[in-house]
Write an enzyme that holds these catalytic residues in place. Structure first.
Site, PDB file in Angstrom:
ATOM      1  N   ASP A  50       0.865  -1.185   0.000  1.00  0.00           N
ATOM      2  CA  ASP A  50       0.000   0.000   0.000  1.00  0.00           C
ATOM      3  C   ASP A  50       0.894   1.225   0.000  1.00  0.00           C
ATOM      4  OD1 ASP A  50      -2.302   1.760   0.425  1.00  0.00           O
ATOM      5  OD2 ASP A  50      -3.312   0.028   1.268  1.00  0.00           O
ATOM      6  N   ASP A  76       4.300   1.796  -4.382  1.00  0.00           N
ATOM      7  CA  ASP A  76       3.437   2.505  -5.318  1.00  0.00           C
ATOM      8  C   ASP A  76       3.292   1.619  -6.552  1.00  0.00           C
ATOM      9  OD1 ASP A  76       2.213   4.123  -7.197  1.00  0.00           O
ATOM     10  OD2 ASP A  76       3.352   5.914  -6.660  1.00  0.00           O
ATOM     11  N   ASN A 103      -5.996  -6.452  -5.271  1.00  0.00           N
ATOM     12  CA  ASN A 103      -7.136  -5.703  -4.744  1.00  0.00           C
ATOM     13  C   ASN A 103      -7.050  -4.204  -4.985  1.00  0.00           C
ATOM     14  OD1 ASN A 103      -9.326  -4.918  -2.634  1.00  0.00           O
ATOM     15  ND2 ASN A 103      -7.434  -4.069  -1.769  1.00  0.00           N
ATOM     16  N   TYR A 168     -12.771   4.256 -14.546  1.00  0.00           N
ATOM     17  CA  TYR A 168     -12.745   3.168 -13.563  1.00  0.00           C
ATOM     18  C   TYR A 168     -13.459   1.946 -14.122  1.00  0.00           C
ATOM     19  CZ  TYR A 168     -13.608   0.804  -9.062  1.00  0.00           C
ATOM     20  OH  TYR A 168     -13.672  -0.103  -8.036  1.00  0.00           O
ATOM     21  N   LYS A 172     -12.115  -1.840 -14.889  1.00  0.00           N
ATOM     22  CA  LYS A 172     -12.713  -2.987 -14.218  1.00  0.00           C
ATOM     23  C   LYS A 172     -13.309  -3.987 -15.207  1.00  0.00           C
ATOM     24  CE  LYS A 172     -11.671  -2.067  -9.986  1.00  0.00           C
ATOM     25  NZ  LYS A 172     -10.773  -2.969  -9.225  1.00  0.00           N
ATOM     26  N   THR A 203     -17.478   0.533   3.272  1.00  0.00           N
ATOM     27  CA  THR A 203     -16.172   0.879   3.828  1.00  0.00           C
ATOM     28  C   THR A 203     -16.199   2.328   4.306  1.00  0.00           C
ATOM     29  OG1 THR A 203     -15.288   1.715   1.730  1.00  0.00           O
ATOM     30  CG2 THR A 203     -15.057  -0.659   2.151  1.00  0.00           C
TER      31      THR A 203
END
Length: 263
Positions: A50, A76, A103, A168, A172, A203
């Site tokens: 992360d 990164d 993920n 996005y 995906k 979340t």
């Protein structure tokens, strides 16, 4: 409409996951953090990548007392040289990766007229490109070991044609094609590749940035199950697909979305 009372998720135990070397990208927060926690509870050797240092270090510390504590490495994923170096480091220090969970993503909203060439490139770099190159990095070790598991993360967004997410959704949608291609190309070496497709996941980021009470009600009304999907629901599916119980599952998409078919 309000969500039904939440029943805690009790993870099944998969004995074959104990001791497995697992790498989780975007593992510091949200869905990724739940997946880190779930694999740690299985006794796996977890490394998570992360760039959110504060949250990632806090997660690492919170699980420090586990039988196999996880390890956070800052990476990164848009910098491919760093990606290659990190996976070389992991293999050198821990051994070949046995389970890769791709993920990491960023679902920033945008207007069509505001997209520049750089924004396009940056969006696909953070949402699509790294999934291929992370898979490429772990494939030789998995081949040498006689198999492995790669789990790519897609999104319900493009199946529903949600607004302000064109780039996005492009990434995906491509991930589902990438999953099929990798599953075919790597299957002869015993490597299983599947795509997990979360719905609207509750979340902190989603609740803070995108979900008003009106949005919450609309999502619940559009789902077959009138309960919010939470990160541990996604983690439960991830564990199953990583385990030997899913030994004949490859090249497919697995939804965890409470049956969300749009408004």
């Amino acid at each position: 409409m309000t969500a039904a009372a939440r029943k805690p998720v009790v993870y099944a135990t998969y004995p074959d996951l104990a001791g497995k070397r697992v790498v989780i990208t975007g593992g510091g927060t949200g869905i990724g953090a739940a997946i880190v926690d779930a694999f740690v509870k299985q006794g796996a050797h977890v490394v998570f990548l992360d760039i959110q240092d504060e949250a990632s270090k806090a997660l690492e510390q919170s699980l420090a007392g586990a039988q196999c504590p996880p390890r956070y490495i800052r990476c990164d994923l848009t910098e491919l040289e760093s990606v290659g170096a990190v996976f070389q480091q992991i293999e050198r220090e821990l051994g070949p990766v046995e389970v890769l969970v791709n993920n990491a993503a960023n679902d920033n909203r945008h207007q069509v007229e505001d997209v520049t060439a750089k924004y396009w490139d940056d969006s696909l770099a953070v949402n699509l490109r790294h999934q291929f190159f992370c898979a490429q990095a772990v494939a030789p070790g998995m081949k040498a070991a006689g198999g492995g598991v790669i789990l790519n993360f897609g999104s319900i967004s493009w199946h529903l044609a949600l607004g302000k997410l064109s780039l996005y959704m492009t990434a995906k949608a491509a991930i589902e094609g990438l999953t099929r291609g990798l599953a075919r190309d790597l299957g002869a070496d015993g490597i299983r590749v599947n795509c997990i497709i979360p719905g609207s996941i509750k979340t902190p980021r989603q609740m803070a940035l995108w979900h008003s009470p009106e949005d919450e009600a609309a999502i619940l009304a559009a789902q077959c199950l009138h309960e919010r999907v939470e990160p541990d629901d996604v983690a439960a599916l991830t564990l199953f697909l990583a385990s030997g119980n899913a030994a004949r599952c490859s090249g497919r998409d697995y939804f965890v979305d409470a049956g969300w078919y749009g408004s």
